[in-house]
Design a protein around this motif. Structure first.
Motif, PDB file in Angstrom:
ATOM      1  N   PRO A 233     -33.304 -20.352  96.421  1.00 55.44           N
ATOM      2  CA  PRO A 233     -32.141 -20.621  95.584  1.00 55.44           C
ATOM      3  C   PRO A 233     -32.567 -20.903  94.151  1.00 55.44           C
ATOM      4  N   SER A 234     -31.767 -20.431  93.197  1.00 53.08           N
ATOM      5  CA  SER A 234     -32.111 -20.607  91.792  1.00 53.08           C
ATOM      6  C   SER A 234     -32.112 -22.073  91.396  1.00 53.08           C
ATOM      7  N   ILE A 235     -31.336 -22.893  92.079  1.00 55.72           N
ATOM      8  CA  ILE A 235     -31.341 -24.342  91.855  1.00 55.72           C
ATOM      9  C   ILE A 235     -31.061 -25.039  93.184  1.00 55.72           C
ATOM     10  N   GLU A 236     -31.489 -26.282  93.276  1.00 55.85           N
ATOM     11  CA  GLU A 236     -31.110 -27.129  94.405  1.00 55.85           C
ATOM     12  C   GLU A 236     -29.879 -27.922  93.978  1.00 55.85           C
ATOM     13  N   LEU A 237     -28.890 -28.034  94.854  1.00 59.96           N
ATOM     14  CA  LEU A 237     -27.638 -28.692  94.485  1.00 59.96           C
ATOM     15  C   LEU A 237     -27.850 -30.128  94.045  1.00 59.96           C
ATOM     16  N   SER A 238     -28.782 -30.825  94.681  1.00 63.90           N
ATOM     17  CA  SER A 238     -29.025 -32.226  94.322  1.00 63.90           C
ATOM     18  C   SER A 238     -29.568 -32.335  92.898  1.00 63.90           C
ATOM     19  N   ASP A 239     -30.405 -31.392  92.490  1.00 70.61           N
ATOM     20  CA  ASP A 239     -30.930 -31.397  91.129  1.00 70.61           C
ATOM     21  C   ASP A 239     -29.822 -31.114  90.121  1.00 70.61           C
ATOM     22  N   ALA A 240     -28.952 -30.169  90.446  1.00 69.24           N
ATOM     23  CA  ALA A 240     -27.853 -29.842  89.551  1.00 69.24           C
ATOM     24  C   ALA A 240     -26.877 -31.009  89.420  1.00 69.24           C
ATOM     25  N   GLU A 241     -26.671 -31.720  90.525  1.00 70.49           N
ATOM     26  CA  GLU A 241     -25.741 -32.855  90.506  1.00 70.49           C
ATOM     27  C   GLU A 241     -26.215 -33.947  89.552  1.00 70.49           C
ATOM     28  N   LYS A 242     -27.511 -34.175  89.501  1.00 75.10           N
ATOM     29  CA  LYS A 242     -28.056 -35.196  88.610  1.00 75.10           C
ATOM     30  C   LYS A 242     -27.775 -34.871  87.138  1.00 75.10           C
ATOM     31  N   LEU A 243     -27.572 -33.590  86.847  1.00 74.98           N
ATOM     32  CA  LEU A 243     -27.323 -33.156  85.474  1.00 74.98           C
ATOM     33  C   LEU A 243     -25.832 -33.070  85.158  1.00 74.98           C
ATOM     34  N   GLY A 244     -24.990 -33.460  86.100  1.00 77.03           N
ATOM     35  CA  GLY A 244     -23.552 -33.446  85.859  1.00 77.03           C
ATOM     36  C   GLY A 244     -22.847 -32.188  86.295  1.00 77.03           C
ATOM     37  N   PHE A 245     -23.539 -31.324  87.028  1.00 76.01           N
ATOM     38  CA  PHE A 245     -22.890 -30.120  87.543  1.00 76.01           C
ATOM     39  C   PHE A 245     -22.216 -30.479  88.870  1.00 76.01           C
TER      40      PHE A 245
END
Length: 297
Positions: A233-245
């Motif tokens: 996956p291009s990103i992990e959801l948990s990482d994106a969540e930390k950035l406000g996505f």
């Protein structure tokens, strides 16, 4: 029908939303039965399923409104809508069109700055850059509308949403045209005009670029269509969540629907009857459960 959450209620829950793209009542029902909390009506998937064409702005406002009404009348989870450029140039037209979309039942929608290149040039750009992650050059053929014109449309859309709970997601594709700094600036300015959520399309395919966006674009953000690169996956959801996505979309039902239909069709054609498709248990569902699912009850 249960009372659906509004877009504002959905995102105020504080939970990151992972939402599949849909294109008709059957795919929407599949999203609901799969357990997703909401779904996104995909302009590209509509183009493929309804028009048999690439995502090149062949659809019309009336087609979208009709599909939105049908879906929101048959499922209980909220529907977000890829509303392209809002199907108009004038802010007054955008205001009217957004009001129609809200009356049709949309919980939220994206409104982008793609007018003027959503046709052949846009398709050719993406064909030439299928896995582009960090664009460093400006493509002269890939033009969005000006910042001022887009923000005027965003302002009109936000006004149309007042008091409804519907979420305007300001979507920019300015990166390839004018650089990522301009795309980020457009998001920041859209939030200042009242857009609750923003999204950058074109060039934001990895965590590094998402981090760059998040440094200046504070608040709710949508990660558009998480993809797979080199089997991961291009990103992990948990990482994106930390950035406000707090909204991440993806495509799944187009491929799964086509595979299932082709498999059923091939087996029934080979057997010269419908025993395979009729007796298939759909993963262990009873006959009554299958009837309920297929009847859309």
């Amino acid at each position: 029908m249960k009372k659906k959450l509004t877009g504002m209620e959905l995102f105020n829950s504080g939970k990151q939303i992972f939402a599949p793209c849909v294109y008709d009542c059957m795919s929407a029902r599949a999203a609901e039965k799969s357990g997703y909390p909401c779904m996104m009506l995909s302009g590209g998937a509509i183009a493929y399923s309804m028009d048999g064409q690439p995502d090149m702005a062949f659809g019309t406002l009336d087609e979208v409104i009709t599909i939105v009404e049908a879906i929101t009348n048959c499922v209980d989870i909220p529907l977000l809508v890829d509303f392209d450029d809002g199907y108009g140039e004038s802010p007054a037209v955008i205001y009217r069109n957004v009001k129609r979309l809200i009356r049709a039942g949309a919980a939220g929608f994206t409104l982008d700055d793609s007018t003027g290149f959503r046709g052949f040039e846009r398709m050719e750009y993406y064909k030439a850059n299928p896995n582009e992650v960090n664009p460093v050059t400006v493509d002269p053929t890939y033009k969005t509308i000006s910042r001022q014109k887009w923000l005027a449309k965003i302002k009109a859309a936000v006004a149309a949403c007042e008091g409804t709970g519907c979420v305007c997601i300001a979507r920019t594709e300015a990166g390839p045209s004018y650089g990522m700094d301009e795309a980020i600036l457009r998001c920041v300015l859209a939030k200042k005009l009242g857009a609750p959520m923003t999204t950058v399309c074109g060039g934001m395919n990895d965590l590094a670029m998402g981090t760059r966006v998040a440094e200046k674009d504070i608040g709710w953000k949508m990660w558009p269509d998480v993809i797979v690169i080199n089997g991961k996956p291009s990103i992990e959801l948990s990482d994106a969540e930390k950035l406000g996505f707090n909204l991440v979309t993806m495509h799944v039902f187009e491929k799964s629907a086509l595979y299932g239909m082709i498999k059923y069709g091939q087996e029934d054609l080979k057997n010269k009857n419908v025993v395979f498709s009729t007796k298939h248990a759909m993963g262990g569902l009873s006959v009554e459960e299958q009837k309920e699912l297929l009847s859309m009850r």
